[in-house]
Each structure stands twice: as C-alpha cells, then as structure tokens.
Design a protein around this motif. Structure first.
Motif, PDB file in Angstrom:
ATOM      1  N   ARG A  28       0.805  -1.240   0.000  1.00  0.00           N
ATOM      2  CA  ARG A  28       0.000   0.000   0.000  1.00  0.00           C
ATOM      3  C   ARG A  28       0.837   1.289   0.000  1.00  0.00           C
ATOM      4  NH1 ARG A  28      -3.488  -0.866   5.027  1.00  0.00           N
ATOM      5  NH2 ARG A  28      -1.605  -2.003   5.561  1.00  0.00           N
ATOM      6  N   LYS A  29       2.136   1.189  -0.254  1.00  0.00           N
ATOM      7  CA  LYS A  29       2.966   2.410  -0.248  1.00  0.00           C
ATOM      8  C   LYS A  29       3.770   2.567  -1.529  1.00  0.00           C
ATOM      9  CE  LYS A  29       4.014   1.740   4.620  1.00  0.00           C
ATOM     10  NZ  LYS A  29       5.158   1.223   5.362  1.00  0.00           N
ATOM     11  N   GLY A  30       3.535   1.749  -2.542  1.00  0.00           N
ATOM     12  CA  GLY A  30       4.368   1.813  -3.751  1.00  0.00           C
ATOM     13  C   GLY A  30       5.688   1.113  -3.489  1.00  0.00           C
ATOM     14  N   TYR A  85       3.813  13.425  -7.052  1.00  0.00           N
ATOM     15  CA  TYR A  85       2.543  13.826  -6.415  1.00  0.00           C
ATOM     16  C   TYR A  85       2.545  15.346  -6.227  1.00  0.00           C
ATOM     17  CZ  TYR A  85      -1.357  14.609  -3.397  1.00  0.00           C
ATOM     18  OH  TYR A  85      -2.543  15.085  -2.909  1.00  0.00           O
ATOM     19  N   ALA A 112       7.151  15.630  -4.446  1.00  0.00           N
ATOM     20  CA  ALA A 112       7.000  14.357  -3.729  1.00  0.00           C
ATOM     21  C   ALA A 112       8.299  13.865  -3.089  1.00  0.00           C
ATOM     22  CB  ALA A 112       6.472  13.296  -4.689  1.00  0.00           C
ATOM     23  N   ASN A 113       9.436  14.363  -3.574  1.00  0.00           N
ATOM     24  CA  ASN A 113      10.711  13.749  -3.152  1.00  0.00           C
ATOM     25  C   ASN A 113      11.750  14.695  -2.565  1.00  0.00           C
ATOM     26  OD1 ASN A 113      10.378  10.890  -4.303  1.00  0.00           O
ATOM     27  ND2 ASN A 113       9.808  12.219  -6.006  1.00  0.00           N
ATOM     28  N   SER A 124      15.028   8.763  -2.439  1.00  0.00           N
ATOM     29  CA  SER A 124      13.621   9.050  -2.770  1.00  0.00           C
ATOM     30  C   SER A 124      12.740   7.823  -2.593  1.00  0.00           C
ATOM     31  CB  SER A 124      13.504   9.534  -4.215  1.00  0.00           C
ATOM     32  OG  SER A 124      14.001  10.836  -4.305  1.00  0.00           O
ATOM     33  N   PHE A 126      12.644   6.101   0.173  1.00  0.00           N
ATOM     34  CA  PHE A 126      12.260   5.930   1.584  1.00  0.00           C
ATOM     35  C   PHE A 126      10.802   6.317   1.775  1.00  0.00           C
ATOM     36  CE2 PHE A 126      16.850   6.641   2.760  1.00  0.00           C
ATOM     37  CZ  PHE A 126      17.012   5.479   3.504  1.00  0.00           C
ATOM     38  N   ASN A 127      10.019   5.424   2.339  1.00  0.00           N
ATOM     39  CA  ASN A 127       8.665   5.781   2.758  1.00  0.00           C
ATOM     40  C   ASN A 127       8.729   6.387   4.158  1.00  0.00           C
ATOM     41  OD1 ASN A 127       7.089   5.047   0.481  1.00  0.00           O
ATOM     42  ND2 ASN A 127       7.482   2.890   0.975  1.00  0.00           N
ATOM     43  N   HIS A 128       7.593   6.963   4.543  1.00  0.00           N
ATOM     44  CA  HIS A 128       7.519   7.646   5.836  1.00  0.00           C
ATOM     45  C   HIS A 128       7.024   6.705   6.937  1.00  0.00           C
ATOM     46  CE1 HIS A 128       6.098  10.568   8.873  1.00  0.00           C
ATOM     47  NE2 HIS A 128       5.050   9.758   8.954  1.00  0.00           N
ATOM     48  N   TYR A 163       8.854  12.276   7.317  1.00  0.00           N
ATOM     49  CA  TYR A 163       8.733  13.395   6.375  1.00  0.00           C
ATOM     50  C   TYR A 163       8.347  14.679   7.104  1.00  0.00           C
ATOM     51  CZ  TYR A 163       8.109   9.966   2.480  1.00  0.00           C
ATOM     52  OH  TYR A 163       8.239   8.951   1.552  1.00  0.00           O
ATOM     53  N   PHE A 182      -1.018  11.147   1.111  1.00  0.00           N
ATOM     54  CA  PHE A 182      -1.376   9.815   1.629  1.00  0.00           C
ATOM     55  C   PHE A 182      -1.755   9.901   3.104  1.00  0.00           C
ATOM     56  CE2 PHE A 182       3.128  10.209   2.576  1.00  0.00           C
ATOM     57  CZ  PHE A 182       3.267   9.648   3.832  1.00  0.00           C
ATOM     58  N   GLU A 183      -2.508   8.891   3.495  1.00  0.00           N
ATOM     59  CA  GLU A 183      -2.820   8.762   4.914  1.00  0.00           C
ATOM     60  C   GLU A 183      -1.833   7.755   5.477  1.00  0.00           C
ATOM     61  OE1 GLU A 183      -6.609   7.476   7.321  1.00  0.00           O
ATOM     62  OE2 GLU A 183      -7.080   8.742   5.575  1.00  0.00           O
ATOM     63  N   LYS A 185       0.179   4.868   7.044  1.00  0.00           N
ATOM     64  CA  LYS A 185      -0.178   3.490   7.399  1.00  0.00           C
ATOM     65  C   LYS A 185       0.879   2.899   8.329  1.00  0.00           C
ATOM     66  CE  LYS A 185      -3.514   3.042   4.131  1.00  0.00           C
ATOM     67  NZ  LYS A 185      -3.461   4.396   3.608  1.00  0.00           N
TER      68      LYS A 185
HETATM   69  C1  SAM Z   1       9.284   9.897  -1.555  1.00  0.00           C
HETATM   70  S1  SAM Z   1       8.088   8.818  -2.195  1.00  0.00           S
HETATM   71  C2  SAM Z   1       8.539   7.307  -1.458  1.00  0.00           C
HETATM   72  C3  SAM Z   1       8.689   6.199  -2.484  1.00  0.00           C
HETATM   73  C4  SAM Z   1       7.397   5.775  -3.127  1.00  0.00           C
HETATM   74  N1  SAM Z   1       6.684   4.845  -2.269  1.00  0.00           N
HETATM   75  C5  SAM Z   1       7.599   5.157  -4.515  1.00  0.00           C
HETATM   76  O1  SAM Z   1       6.865   4.236  -4.868  1.00  0.00           O
HETATM   77  O2  SAM Z   1       8.482   5.621  -5.238  1.00  0.00           O
HETATM   78  C6  SAM Z   1       6.672   9.363  -1.280  1.00  0.00           C
HETATM   79  C7  SAM Z   1       5.387   8.632  -1.590  1.00  0.00           C
HETATM   80  O3  SAM Z   1       5.382   7.309  -1.045  1.00  0.00           O
HETATM   81  C8  SAM Z   1       4.101   6.970  -0.483  1.00  0.00           C
HETATM   82  N2  SAM Z   1       4.246   6.805   0.980  1.00  0.00           N
HETATM   83  C9  SAM Z   1       5.330   7.121   1.713  1.00  0.00           C
HETATM   84  N3  SAM Z   1       5.157   6.803   3.006  1.00  0.00           N
HETATM   85  C10 SAM Z   1       3.929   6.262   3.130  1.00  0.00           C
HETATM   86  C11 SAM Z   1       3.161   5.774   4.229  1.00  0.00           C
HETATM   87  N4  SAM Z   1       3.638   5.753   5.476  1.00  0.00           N
HETATM   88  N5  SAM Z   1       1.914   5.300   3.996  1.00  0.00           N
HETATM   89  C12 SAM Z   1       1.395   5.309   2.728  1.00  0.00           C
HETATM   90  N6  SAM Z   1       2.072   5.788   1.639  1.00  0.00           N
HETATM   91  C13 SAM Z   1       3.329   6.249   1.824  1.00  0.00           C
HETATM   92  C14 SAM Z   1       3.200   8.152  -0.824  1.00  0.00           C
HETATM   93  O4  SAM Z   1       2.564   7.890  -2.031  1.00  0.00           O
HETATM   94  C15 SAM Z   1       4.172   9.307  -0.985  1.00  0.00           C
HETATM   95  O5  SAM Z   1       3.693  10.349  -1.795  1.00  0.00           O
END
Ligand code: SAM
Length: 322
Positions: A28-30, A85, A112-113, A124, A126-128, A163, A182-183, A185
């Motif tokens: 759910r985060k890519g 985004y 977004a990054n 870039s 790293f998720n949050h 972030y 995003f919300e 998770k």
């Molecule tokens: C800097 S990018 C991180 C890498 C991204 N997941 C990718 O697929 O390239 C930031 C994006 O990742 C997703 N993301 C990051 N942290 C998240 C989290 N804790 N929960 C859900 N989505 C998250 C959101 O779509 C956000 O805009």
C-alpha cells in the motif's frame, strides 16, 4: 551513454553500506527500501549527492525546471522514474494550467521527493513512518546527504524516515502528510483504539514540549524534570533520533546552569551517543559535542566551583541546505 540507467550498482559508494538494502514493493505504499540483512544501529546506509539541486525553491518552480533541463539526459531519465505527487495547493502555487505535461511531471516529482532544495535518487525510495528507523542529515565534511540506521533493523524490515517536523498528535501528523497525498499506514497511525499507548506517548511529548515552549524553557529543576520525562517517553516510544538528541542537549545545558557539571556531563554523554549513530563520527557536530563532553568531564573532576559559562557550548550547529 544515452542508455545509461541509474541503478544500485552505479550508485553504490565506498562511503556507505548501500549493498545492505534493496528497492521493492511495500504493501500500500508503492516502492520502498528494505534491509537485505540485519543492520546494526549507526550504519551509514546511504551517502548520496543530489540528483537534482534547485538554486532556490522560488514560486512558479522556475529554478526547479531550469535545474532539470540542465541535467544530462541519463539523469533526466533517472529523475523521471521517481514517484510524483502534487497537492492542489502546490498546483495553485505553480500556475499548473500554463505548464507543459513534462514540466508538470518535473515539478510533481520535486514536490513528492525533495529534501529542502535537493532530490536524491536512492533516498527518494524511503517511505515515511511516524517512528522512523533512519535519520537523514547533510554532512558538510563529505558534502553528501547521509542516512543512518537509528535502530537495529532486521533482515526484510522496511527502512523509513520521517517526512514531518516535530513530534505531534495523529491529526496534526496526518495534516502535514497531506502534502504527500497519503494517509499514514505506519503502526502508530493504524491503531486508532483509545488505548494506543504509543499515540498517548506522542500526545504527552507534544504537551510537554508545548509547556516548555510557553515557559520559555528557562533552566530550573522543573524544566530539567520535564526534559527527563520527555526523554523517557521518547525512548519508550522508539523516537530515538534528533528529538531525543535535542532533549538530552537541553537537559545537559539546564543541569549546567543549575550548577552541576557532573549531571551536565552525563546528559552530554547520552547526547554524543545519539549524535554518533544519527550522523556518524565524521560529522562536525559530533566532533564539536565531544569537545563539550571533554570540558564537562574535566570540570566534573575539578575541585574549582563550576559555572556553565566555563564551557564553550556548541552554538553553530550545521543545519545543512535549506
Ligand atoms: C518519496 S516517495 C517514497 C517512495 C514511493 N513509495 C515510490 O513508490 O516511489 C513518497 C510517496 O510514497 C508513499 N508513501 C510514503 N510513506 C507512506 C506511508 N507511510 N503510507 C502510505 N504511503 C506512503 C506516498 O505515495 C508518498 O507520496
């Protein structure tokens, strides 16, 4: 060189341990970054130069677009592979309708990054998380952005950064994260029950830090006690990065003003430990703190009366790029 693609091998540097991580799907985060094997606390996982560096983050994104169009094609290609985004506010600020599709994409990737004015390639991914296991900082000695593990990370575990600014309650965190669309998770945000202990700790830390701000944090036994409680809450919540460091720093200074070189030294030792694993011993801030610790050690041993002005406190912390 036209088909040169950015990839992990090309980016791995002798200055980091990039081989310990891999990029893959995060539910759910890519995409996200994951540990290939156990990573010990304080490991410099990534040290990276910016892929794109904007001169300023001025309105209408002209600097960002100029920086992108000046990149060599292989870097443009790498950049365009990153997640994009753009929030409605960001679009309004950047006169979205007047832009070409390519320029919209460039700006949405920047939004977004970016870390300040910079976009990094590997970082870039790293998720949050509201309780991150990675700390990032600019290291002026090597002129790179570094990403260190601040917890022991198990093989297969996701590596996350924060972030957002400050330690705040869920509503405020979600409001800040709207910028990224995003919300959250992460485990703290997912548990919406009233007895979510971690969330209660966040609220208490936010409350204590607000109280200290209102009081102007003038050194007193009461403020020292608030810093001690705040540090305990941070540790038990897993918030062991720069906010814990700042809390130890405040407690050290407070103890010194209250006249105890011994207590100031003990807090400073903790502060040095946190800074070392967040930044790495080669960071100038770590070296400056060690000098403060040595002065406090000798003051604590000395029979002479102690006054906090005897110590050359660190006032010029490196903030890195804007
Ligand atoms: C800097 S990018 C991180 C890498 C991204 N997941 C990718 O697929 O390239 C930031 C994006 O990742 C997703 N993301 C990051 N942290 C998240 C989290 N804790 N929960 C859900 N989505 C998250 C959101 O779509 C956000 O805009």
């Amino acid at each position: 060189m036209a088909d040169y693609a950015y990839n992990l091998d090309k980016l791995s540097s002798t200055l980091d341990a990039g081989h310990l991580v891999e990029v893959r799907e995060s539910p759910r985060k890519g995409l996200g970054l994951f540990a290939r094997e156990t990573i010990t606390r304080g490991t410099r996982i990534i040290a990276e130069y910016p892929l794109l560096k904007a001169v300023t983050v001025s309105s209408h994104g002209v600097n960002v677009l100029a920086a992108f169009h000046n990149l060599p094609p292989f870097k443009q290609q790498a950049y365009l592979g990153l997640h994009e985004y753009a929030s409605d506010t960001f679009k309004e600020e950047n006169d979205w309708e007047s832009l070409s599709d390519l320029d919209r994409r460039v700006l949405a990737i920047f939004a977004a990054n970016r870390w300040g004015r910079d976009v990094f390639w590997l970082a870039s991914q790293f998720n949050h998380s509201c309780i991150p296991n990675i700390h990032n900082a600019h290291n002026p000695t090597i002129q790179m952005e570094t990403f260190h593990s601040i917890q022991e990370i198990e093989a297969g575990e996701e590596l996350t950064v924060s972030y957002i600014a400050g330690i705040c309650a869920r509503d405020e965190r979600q409001a800040q994260l709207k910028k990224w669309g995003f919300e959250c998770k992460c485990p703290v945000c997912q548990d919406t029950s009233d007895d979510n202990k971690l969330e209660q700790n966040f609220a208490q830390i936010a409350f204590l830090s607000q109280e200290l701000k209102i009081a102007g944090a003038l050194p007193s036994k009461k403020t020292l006690d608030a810093f001690r409680r705040m540090a305990g809450l941070m540790r038990s919540t897993g918030l062991v990065g720069k906010y814990l460091h700042n809390c130890y720093l405040d407690a050290a200074f407070c103890s010194a003003v209250l006249g105890s070189a011994q207590m100031a030294m003990l807090w400073t030792e903790k502060e040095v430990e946190v800074n070392d694993y967040c930044l790495g011993k080669d960071h100038l801030d770590c070296q400056k703190e060690v000098r403060v610790m040595r002065q406090l050690r000798s003051a604590a041993k000395s029979k002479r009366p102690f006054h906090y002005t005897h110590i050359s406190w660190v006032l010029d912390w490196d903030q890195g790029p804007e």
